[in-house]
Scaffold this active site. Structure first.
Site, short mmCIF file in Angstrom:
data_model
loop_
_atom_site.label_atom_id
_atom_site.label_comp_id
_atom_site.label_asym_id
_atom_site.label_seq_id
_atom_site.Cartn_x
_atom_site.Cartn_y
_atom_site.Cartn_z
N GLY A 205 0.83 -1.22 0.00
CA GLY A 205 0.00 0.00 0.00
C GLY A 205 0.85 1.25 0.00
O GLY A 205 2.06 1.16 -0.20
N ASN A 206 0.24 2.40 0.20
CA ASN A 206 1.00 3.65 0.25
C ASN A 206 0.46 4.54 1.35
O ASN A 206 -0.54 4.22 2.01
CB ASN A 206 0.98 4.34 -1.12
CG ASN A 206 -0.43 4.65 -1.58
OD1 ASN A 206 -1.14 5.41 -0.94
ND2 ASN A 206 -0.85 4.02 -2.67
N ARG A 207 1.10 5.69 1.53
CA ARG A 207 0.79 6.54 2.69
C ARG A 207 -0.33 7.55 2.44
O ARG A 207 -0.52 8.46 3.24
CB ARG A 207 2.03 7.33 3.09
CG ARG A 207 3.13 6.50 3.68
CD ARG A 207 4.06 7.43 4.46
NE ARG A 207 5.22 6.70 4.95
CZ ARG A 207 6.37 6.63 4.30
NH1 ARG A 207 6.52 7.26 3.15
NH2 ARG A 207 7.37 5.95 4.80
#
Ligand code: CTP
Length: 416
Positions: A205-207
């Site tokens: 995933g990402n932030r």
């Protein structure tokens, strides 16, 4: 900043306590002016303790100071939440029969009003006419949220969450208006980050916090648009008022939801941080250290569909509205060869969309922050138009962005 928080007599008056807190925590000086009936719901002592200032409701208290004149003249903003149907009527009529209405008459600063009432009262032509009158005089009357009202009722008329009111109010105070220029238009906005499952418990995933996408949805809805948000993973944020929200997890799900809703949209805004790759295979059971070591050590990735580019191609094939505007974001880092802006301009051309907001990213920059800055790049006949967007809240950025999307829509309808 000196903020007057006005509170009218409705059950949602308790939410005004959080609004007062929100302004106080931002360092603002807050003065609460309830209507006399608001004190049936929340005691003056609560507002005095939270604001650190005394509370009165009548022009006959503190007469030596001529309170309504002093407060109205000194205020940098008046934010009224909740505003009842009765208060809207009194403000529209220009009455001055309590300290709050008298203060609003004196105030020349921005006045932001967040209504809350039963759906029938909100939709009543009398209330709508009062809202129209107030808006025509420059008062910002926010659209209420839809949802659970007092008791079992549900519908438009619910007070926005205090955080939403404060964010929208700050945007208006900073000089960004909320004109109703999106009325009759429909916008599809993606927000948050997509997640790609490796096994039932792990994902890539990402932030992304989803804040920029939700701010765009919020501001578009307040400017009169019909809004559909396709949201991946986001922080715990209040649902954008008045928007339909479709929750998805992976890029493929997001692509599917966009394909389903895009044909009805006049504009598509890709604010989501889309994962470019996904694992080539997903384990049905949790991968274990001893047993699946080889698979865990070399996760094979395959490329995800480019949702923005897919939409541009679908428009070219006539599968979407011809005059539809397609816009995105470009998170770039500059290097020794090119600046972030140059990479953004190259991406605008490569993607073939109408608008890109380009910003420079790095660890701790932009993702999750409440502020943003960058350039708005708009494709046109010749060279793209570059507009610098100074540092501002994600709501202020959303306002500038939506105005440029409208310009892109106008341009397409001229040439389409
Ligand atoms: N985007 C998309 N589908 C993808 C990847 C990105 O629709 N699979 C959209 C994003 O929502 C954003 C824009 O395309 O609006 C640019 O995203 P960005 O990650 O900056 O660009 P990439 O296409 O991933 O290009 P690169 O990795 O080369 O920078």
């Amino acid at each position: 900043m000196k903020v007057i928080v006005g509170v009218a007599g409705g059950i949602a008056a308790y939410k005004a306590c959080h609004l007062v807190r929100n302004f106080k925590e931002a360092g603002d000086e807050v003065r609460v002016i309830p209507t006399p009936s608001a004190l049936n719901f929340i005691g003056a002592a609560t507002f005095e303790a939270l604001s650190g200032n005394s509370v009165s409701t009548s022009v006959f208290e503190g007469v030596d100071e001529v309170q309504h004149v002093r407060l109205g003249q000194e205020a940098d903003a008046v934010v009224i939440a909740p505003a009842t149907a009765d208060l809207l009527a009194r403000l529209a009529a220009g009455r001055a029969d309590d300290l709050l209405s008298a203060t609003v008459l004196v105030a020349t600063c921005p006045v932001i009003v967040a209504p809350a009432m039963h759906t029938e009262m909100w939709l009543n032509p009398a209330t709508q006419a009062n809202v129209h009158t107030l808006r025509s005089r420059g008062v910002t009357v926010l659209e209420p949220a839809s949802g659970r009202l007092t008791g079992v009722d549900s519908g438009p008329g619910r007070l926005l969450e205090p955080e939403q009111i404060a964010d929208l109010a700050r945007m208006v105070i900073a000089g960004q208006k909320l004109p109703r220029d999106w009325e009759g238009k429909s916008v599809l906005i993606t927000a948050g980050g997509t997640q790609e499952n490796l096994d039932p418990v792990r994902y890539l995933g990402n932030r992304s916090s989803g804040r920029q996408g939700f701010a765009l949805a919020e501001v578009a809805a307040q400017r009169g648009a019909r809004v559909c948000v396709v949201a991946g993973a986001t922080e715990e944020l209040p649902t954008p008022a008045g928007a339909q929200v479709v929750r998805v997890t992976s890029t493929e799900e997001m692509a599917q939801a966009v394909a389903e809703h895009a044909p009805q949209a006049d504009a598509l805004i890709m604010a989501a941080a889309v994962a470019d790759f996904r694992p080539a295979s997903r384990a049905g059971a949790k991968m274990k250290k001893g047993q699946d070591e080889a698979a865990l050590n070399s996760i094979k990735l395959v490329e995800n569909p480019d949702i923005l580019r897919t939409a541009v191609l679908a428009r070219e094939r006539g599968e979407l509205k011809a005059g539809m505007a397609i816009a995105g974001f470009a998170a770039e880092t500059g290097d020794e060869r090119h600046s972030a802006l140059e990479y953004g301009l190259a991406k605008l051309e490569r993607k073939g969309c109408d608008l890109l907001m380009c910003n420079e990213v790095g660890v701790g920059k932009v993702f999750g922050e409440r502020h943003n800055r960058g350039w708005l790049l708009r494709a046109g006949e010749g060279e793209p138009e570059v507009t610098e967007v100074p540092d501002g809240s994600k709501y202020e950025i959303a306002g500038a962005y939506l105005s440029q999307v409208l310009r892109a829509l106008d341009q397409r309808s001229l040439h389409g």
